[in-house]
Scaffold this active site. Structure first.
Site, PDB file in Angstrom:
ATOM      1  N   ASN A  88      -6.939   9.004   3.235  1.00 44.36           N
ATOM      2  CA  ASN A  88      -6.358   8.405   4.426  1.00 44.36           C
ATOM      3  C   ASN A  88      -6.667   9.253   5.664  1.00 44.36           C
ATOM      4  O   ASN A  88      -6.253  10.404   5.739  1.00 44.36           O
ATOM      5  CB  ASN A  88      -4.837   8.302   4.273  1.00 44.36           C
ATOM      6  N   GLU A  89      -7.423   8.698   6.587  1.00 41.71           N
ATOM      7  CA  GLU A  89      -7.636   9.316   7.901  1.00 41.71           C
ATOM      8  C   GLU A  89      -8.141  10.754   7.844  1.00 41.71           C
ATOM      9  O   GLU A  89      -7.445  11.695   8.246  1.00 41.71           O
ATOM     10  CB  GLU A  89      -6.353   9.253   8.725  1.00 41.71           C
ATOM     11  N   GLU A 123       8.032  10.984  10.071  1.00 40.16           N
ATOM     12  CA  GLU A 123       6.832  10.794  10.890  1.00 40.16           C
ATOM     13  C   GLU A 123       6.183  12.150  11.202  1.00 40.16           C
ATOM     14  O   GLU A 123       6.032  12.563  12.338  1.00 40.16           O
ATOM     15  CB  GLU A 123       7.193   9.991  12.152  1.00 40.16           C
ATOM     16  N   GLU A 172      -3.447  -0.033   8.020  1.00 42.60           N
ATOM     17  CA  GLU A 172      -2.267   0.323   8.829  1.00 42.60           C
ATOM     18  C   GLU A 172      -2.409  -0.237  10.225  1.00 42.60           C
ATOM     19  O   GLU A 172      -3.502  -0.187  10.820  1.00 42.60           O
ATOM     20  CB  GLU A 172      -2.114   1.849   8.988  1.00 42.60           C
ATOM     21  N   HIS A 187      -2.805  11.036   0.758  1.00 44.92           N
ATOM     22  CA  HIS A 187      -2.301  10.839   2.120  1.00 44.92           C
ATOM     23  C   HIS A 187      -1.684  12.164   2.586  1.00 44.92           C
ATOM     24  O   HIS A 187      -0.476  12.270   2.794  1.00 44.92           O
ATOM     25  CB  HIS A 187      -1.303   9.672   2.146  1.00 44.92           C
ATOM     26  N   TYR A 202      -4.038   1.655  15.834  1.00 42.34           N
ATOM     27  CA  TYR A 202      -2.766   1.450  16.533  1.00 42.34           C
ATOM     28  C   TYR A 202      -2.932   1.078  17.992  1.00 42.34           C
ATOM     29  O   TYR A 202      -2.120   0.367  18.553  1.00 42.34           O
ATOM     30  CB  TYR A 202      -1.899   2.720  16.431  1.00 42.34           C
ATOM     31  N   ASN A 239      -7.253   2.085   9.793  1.00 45.98           N
ATOM     32  CA  ASN A 239      -5.927   2.261  10.382  1.00 45.98           C
ATOM     33  C   ASN A 239      -6.120   2.260  11.888  1.00 45.98           C
ATOM     34  O   ASN A 239      -6.903   3.064  12.410  1.00 45.98           O
ATOM     35  CB  ASN A 239      -5.309   3.608   9.993  1.00 45.98           C
ATOM     36  N   ARG A 283       0.851  -1.190   0.000  1.00 50.76           N
ATOM     37  CA  ARG A 283       0.000   0.000   0.000  1.00 50.76           C
ATOM     38  C   ARG A 283       0.887   1.239   0.000  1.00 50.76           C
ATOM     39  O   ARG A 283       1.736   1.396   0.871  1.00 50.76           O
ATOM     40  CB  ARG A 283      -0.888   0.010   1.244  1.00 50.76           C
TER      41      ARG A 283
HETATM   42  C1  GBH Z   1      -1.107   7.131  10.777  1.00 57.28           C
HETATM   43  O1  GBH Z   1      -1.842   7.997  11.571  1.00 57.28           O
HETATM   44  C2  GBH Z   1      -0.742   7.784   9.468  1.00 57.28           C
HETATM   45  O2  GBH Z   1      -1.624   7.383   8.442  1.00 57.28           O
HETATM   46  C3  GBH Z   1       0.675   7.531   9.051  1.00 57.28           C
HETATM   47  O3  GBH Z   1       1.018   8.374   8.002  1.00 57.28           O
HETATM   48  C4  GBH Z   1       1.581   7.694  10.256  1.00 57.28           C
HETATM   49  O4  GBH Z   1       2.928   7.618   9.925  1.00 57.28           O
HETATM   50  C5  GBH Z   1       1.223   6.599  11.241  1.00 57.28           C
HETATM   51  O5  GBH Z   1      -0.103   6.693  11.588  1.00 57.28           O
HETATM   52  C6  GBH Z   1       2.003   6.618  12.538  1.00 57.28           C
HETATM   53  O6  GBH Z   1       1.660   7.723  13.326  1.00 57.28           O
HETATM   54  O7  GBH Z   1      -2.324  14.719  17.943  1.00 57.28           O
HETATM   55  O8  GBH Z   1      -2.621  13.190  19.795  1.00 57.28           O
HETATM   56  O9  GBH Z   1      -3.398  12.573  17.637  1.00 57.28           O
HETATM   57  C7  GBH Z   1      -2.227   7.450  12.825  1.00 57.28           C
HETATM   58  C8  GBH Z   1      -2.934   8.455  13.660  1.00 57.28           C
HETATM   59  C9  GBH Z   1      -2.474  10.725  14.059  1.00 57.28           C
HETATM   60  C10 GBH Z   1      -1.711   9.072  15.568  1.00 57.28           C
HETATM   61  C11 GBH Z   1      -1.563  11.725  14.690  1.00 57.28           C
HETATM   62  C12 GBH Z   1      -0.818  10.081  16.199  1.00 57.28           C
HETATM   63  C13 GBH Z   1      -0.504  12.400  16.657  1.00 57.28           C
HETATM   64  C14 GBH Z   1      -0.787  12.589  18.088  1.00 57.28           C
HETATM   65  N1  GBH Z   1      -1.965   9.391  14.190  1.00 57.28           N
HETATM   66  N2  GBH Z   1      -1.368  11.400  16.069  1.00 57.28           N
HETATM   67  S1  GBH Z   1      -2.398  13.316  18.372  1.00 57.28           S
END
Ligand code: GBH
Length: 499
Positions: A197-198, A460, A403, A152, A339, A337, A100
């Site tokens: 994306n998101e 990042e 993701e 993205h 985490y 996505n 992807r």
């Molecule tokens: C993904 O976002 C993205 O699609 C990708 O590009 C990125 O590299 C990857 O995650 C890893 O981060 O302001 O408290 O939300 C995941 C969601 C959004 C989580 C931004 C972390 C920053 C802290 N991310 N967030 S906050």
């Protein structure tokens, strides 16, 4: 132990093993692989006629703004504009049958000329088409399925300058034009399309917290003219429209002959009520409604969640009936996505999580899981499985996990030879892939893809380069790639469970 007991035990064991292998297969044709995004890996911002995106602008704004933690940018990143063959060889060597990646809008559409006249569009940049065509063909040579994200986050700066980017409905026509160019150029061989994306990040982080490009927020003194009380909701509204109208185009003009699938990727955490008091249970639902329902409800059900409307009143834009007809049902799958999980208590002021308070500390004082190097992420695989069950129950679509990954503490300030032993990331993937198998085989959820984030350490976003999500370590001095233990774990996992 008597002979008889031993026999019975063996039998029990054999049955257990049998059920566990039977239960541990992924569906046929499952897509397994790794994900990246253009701005995070490509570098070469002005090669081949590419014009700037809002992330070029954001990263190069006055350092005093501290937009990026280490003052860096995506100017070089992992130099994948030049090293993409090496990247694809990695996907292959890690057992991926899918990759992807995202396309850079400002490589594919040529914004070097003047603003087009009414009814005309910016021209296509053949060099951009050629670049991505090369990547796609290389993937196909290896039998790797390309899954393309059209957007993205790297919005062409030209569209930001012309009319304010996501804040203006004119973006719908520009996005659909861009999508059409991509379907025409690649749709003969690309059968998996992700429109956006998101959207939560685009809207809440770009226009609310102001920590992502274009960095608009009245809260954080980032851009004086930003109005975080209305802008994020308008931006999100337009993201939904671009998605829906691009899908309509694909379904009307391309899908009948090209036969691919198209959908959107949303991000969500799983939200766990702090305890079973009704206000905390409600709070967890409100958090889900805001993080996920803000986009998922219009797209899969045709309207915004009631709790979002109640929170925002007139600040939440409305779709016309004609738009609703296009939006509702506009995704062939549920792209996810995810985490981590959060524990939720009622009370709070942050509208972007439904005005709740989130924590990783359980009511008994214990942490939910292993802490990543970033504050927002802890390992908690049971939450992943719960989220998948919630998605099935609420939206009932085939799920593509686009993701999932971890930024281990041990990756930083280490020589590559040590950093490749990424124990916490291996543990994360062990638990999350197990939860995935249980969601498929025990819960019976229709899951069709799993992409680990990310193929490589990369840029990042606001964190710059210190936070590393890759299953490959990148030495940014030499651009040399070092496979981490997690890439070996994932390869073996798919060897065992794929079919
Ligand atoms: C993904 O976002 C993205 O699609 C990708 O590009 C990125 O590299 C990857 O995650 C890893 O981060 O302001 O408290 O939300 C995941 C969601 C959004 C989580 C931004 C972390 C920053 C802290 N991310 N967030 S906050």
């Amino acid at each position: 132990m008597s002979q008889e007991t031993r026999l019975i035990l063996d039998l029990v064991l054999a049955t257990l093993t049998m059920t566990s292998t039977e239960n541990s297969k992924l569906p046929k044709d499952f897509l397994f692989g790794y994900a990246t995004a253009a701005y995070q890996i490509e570098g070469s911002p002005s090669a081949g006629g590419r014009t700037p995106s809002i992330w070029d602008t954001f990263t190069h704004q006055a350092p005093s703004k501290k937009n990026i933690a280490d003052g860096s940018s995506g100017d070089v990143a992992t130099d994948s504009y030049n090293r993409w063959k090496e990247d694809i060889a990695l996907v292959n060597s890690y057992g991926g049958n899918a990759y992807r990646f995202s396309l850079s809008w400002s490589r594919i559409i040529d914004f070097n000329g003047p603003t087009p006249k009414e009814g005309e569009r910016d021209p296509v940049n053949q060099e951009g088409i050629k670049f991505y065509r090369g990547i796609i063909e290389e993937l196909l040579k290896f039998g790797i399925t390309p899954a393309i994200t059209l957007f993205h986050w790297d919005l062409p700066q030209a569209l930001q300058d012309r009319y304010g980017g996501w804040l203006n409905k004119r973006i719908v026509d520009d996005y659909v034009h861009y999508a059409r160019v991509c379907f025409e150029a690649f749709g003969d061989v690309v059968k998996h399309w992700i429109t956006q994306n998101e959207p939560w990040c685009i809207s809440a982080l770009g226009y609310g917290h102001g920590v992502f490009a274009p960095g608009r927020s009245s809260n954080r003194d980032r851009s004086a003219e930003g109005d975080s009380s209305t802008e994020p909701w308008i931006a999100g509204h337009h993201v939904i429209l671009t998605h829906a109208y691009a899908v309509k185009l694909y379904r009307d003009k391309f899908q009948p002959t090209q036969g691919g699938v198209i959908g959107i990727t949303l991000d969500s955490l799983w939200y766990i009520p702090y305890d079973d008091s009704p206000e905390n249970v409600d709070a967890a639902q409100r958090a889900l409604d805001t993080r996920l329902g803000w986009f998922a409800d219009p797209i899969y059900k045709g309207h915004y969640p009631a709790s979002l409307k109640a929170m925002l009143g007139d600040r939440l834009p409305e779709f016309t009936p004609e738009e609703v007809a296009v939006i509702k049902g506009s995704s062939d799958f549920f792209g996810l996505n995810t985490y981590t999980s959060n524990i939720v208590k009622a009370g709070g002021t942050n509208e972007f999580n439904g005005q709740v308070t989130t924590t990783f500390t359980r009511s008994d004082g214990i942490q939910l899981g292993t802490q990543a190097i970033v504050p927002w992420l802890q390992t908690y695989a049971p939450g992943f499985r719960s989220l998948l069950n919630y998605l099935r129950k609420t939206y009932n679509k085939p799920i593509y996990i686009t993701e999932n990954g971890f930024a281990a503490k041990g990756d930083v300030d280490q020589a590559p030879e040590q950093a490749v032993h990424d124990i916490d990331r291996v543990e994360y993937f062990r638990e999350y892939t197990q939860a995935l198998l249980e969601a498929v085989n025990v819960d019976g959820i229709d899951i069709r893809a799993y992409f680990a984030w990310s193929l490589l350490d990369n840029f990042e976003w606001a964190d710059g380069y210190r936070t590393r999500f890759g299953v490959t370590y990148v030495d940014y001095e030499t651009q040399k790639r070092y496979p981490k233990d997690s890439s070996k774990f994932l390869k073996q996992w798919f060897d065992e469970h794929g079919q």
